[in-house]
Write an enzyme that holds these catalytic residues in place. Structure first.
Site: not given
Ligand code: 13P
Ligand code: G3H
Ligand code: ZN
Length: 325
Positions: A58, A95, A147, A270
């Site tokens: 991310s 991500d 998305e 994911n």
């Molecule tokens: P979870 O929070 O369910 O693990 O989803 C992760 C996700 O979608 C990251 O993009």
């Molecule tokens: O969809 C989000 C992911 O779980 C990433 O989370 O932005 O806290 O790293 P983060």
């Molecule tokens: Zn996500």
């Protein structure tokens, strides 16, 4: 930072991977990581289960781990796999990218796939932003995930209280005009460990498989992505709470529903929260049971070993991708 192509790092884009996953009735995991031990566990687990893998970062994780460090961590994970005689395809994926500039920066630093998340924008603006990313990405042979529809929960810098299911009537126009290679849709999952608010005795409601089916009919052969797909494994929540944590009212997506999705048009699933729970559970347990310990190799090491087990179990029992690489 010097521009580098993901090909020089030995990474793959998602093209072949998704084609095989679609026809084979399984899904590729998108596992998030932020540090060395999580990455080690994901790669070791994937090598063990002989499964293709998408390493997800991310924008928060990229800031945390540092973009330059990350590039070499990814390179290191590819070399680790090859040295262990494994030829599994490895994707490095951004991500929830929220700007063109972030996506470009990731592509220039060796990512082989990016997500541009314009799901909070009006439809036309989402198309425009996604298109811009696609043009730059495709010039570099990099895959793009878009998305449509909004998941409730926290998506890094993008926050939403409520989910809006994807409207199947919009998907074809979105894909045609934006040119994305895969599409994340909203069918009832959400991010984090509190996906469903259940009253006592209530069970998790089924995902909207009717929407998924409608979307896949309108986009034959096109890879669909499921975010927010952690199952929030109760045994790890229990360990966390036993050793001083306070996670109440957690709920995740049942594994059988994910398995059903993986057999359909869903080619990427994911998972982030489940890995976080494993880590937190083991760190809490080791430190509580051995309060004199102050060696990170002990508590992070135990967490890493447990995460390897989770990865193998997910690949085998949920995604169906074990043995597919
Ligand atoms: P979870 O929070 O369910 O693990 O989803 C992760 C996700 O979608 C990251 O993009
Ligand atoms: O969809 C989000 C992911 O779980 C990433 O989370 O932005 O806290 O790293 P983060
Ligand atoms: Zn996500």
């Amino acid at each position: 930072m010097k521009k580098v192509s993901y090909k020089e790092l030995g990474l793959s884009n998602t093209k072949e991977m998704f084609k095989k996953a679609y026809s084979g009735g399984y899904a590729i995991p998108g596992y998030n990581f932020n540090n060395l031990e999580q990455l080690q566990a994901i790669i070791r687990g994937s090598v063990e289960s002989k499964a293709p893998v998408i390493l997800q970062v991310s924008s928060g994780a990229r800031k945390y781990a540092d973009p330059t460090m990350l590039r070499y961590m990814a390179l290191g994970s590819v070399e680790y796999a090859r040295e262990h005689g494994s030829n599994i395809p490895i994707v490095l994926h951004l991500d929830h990218g929220d700007t063109f500039e972030l996506c470009k920066s990731c592509i220039d630093s060796g990512f082989s796939s990016v997500m541009i998340d314009g799901s909070h924008l009006p439809f036309e603006e989402n198309i425009k932003l996604s298109r811009k990313v696609v043009e730059y990405a495709h010039d570099n042979d990099v895959s793009v995930e878009g998305e449509l529809g909004v998941l409730a929960g926290i998506e890094d810098d993008v926050k939403s209280e409520h989910s809006h299911y994807t409207d199947p009537a919009q998907v074809q126009e979105f894909v045609d005009k934006s040119g994305v290679d895969s599409l994340a849709i909203s069918i009832g999952t959400s991010h984090g460990a509190y996906k469903f608010k259940l009253k006592p005795g209530e069970s998790v409601p089924p995902l909207r498989f009717d929407i998924l089916e409608d979307v896949s009919k309108r986009l034959p052969g096109f890879p669909i992505v499921l975010h927010g797909a952690s199952s929030v494994v109760q045994s790890y929540v229990d360990i966390i709470n036993k050793f001083g944590g306070k996670l109440e009212g957690t709920a995740g997506v049942p594994e059988d529903q994910l398995r059903k999705a993986a057999k359909s048009a869903v080619c990427k699933i994911n998972i982030d929260s489940d890995g976080r729970l494993v880590f937190t559970a083991m760190v809490r347990k080791v430190l509580a049971e051995d309060p004199k310990n102050f060696d990170p190799r002990k508590y992070l090491g135990e967490a890493r070993e447990e995460l390897v087990k989770l990865i193998v179990a997910k690949d085998t029992n949920v995604l169906g991708c074990a043995g597919k690489a």
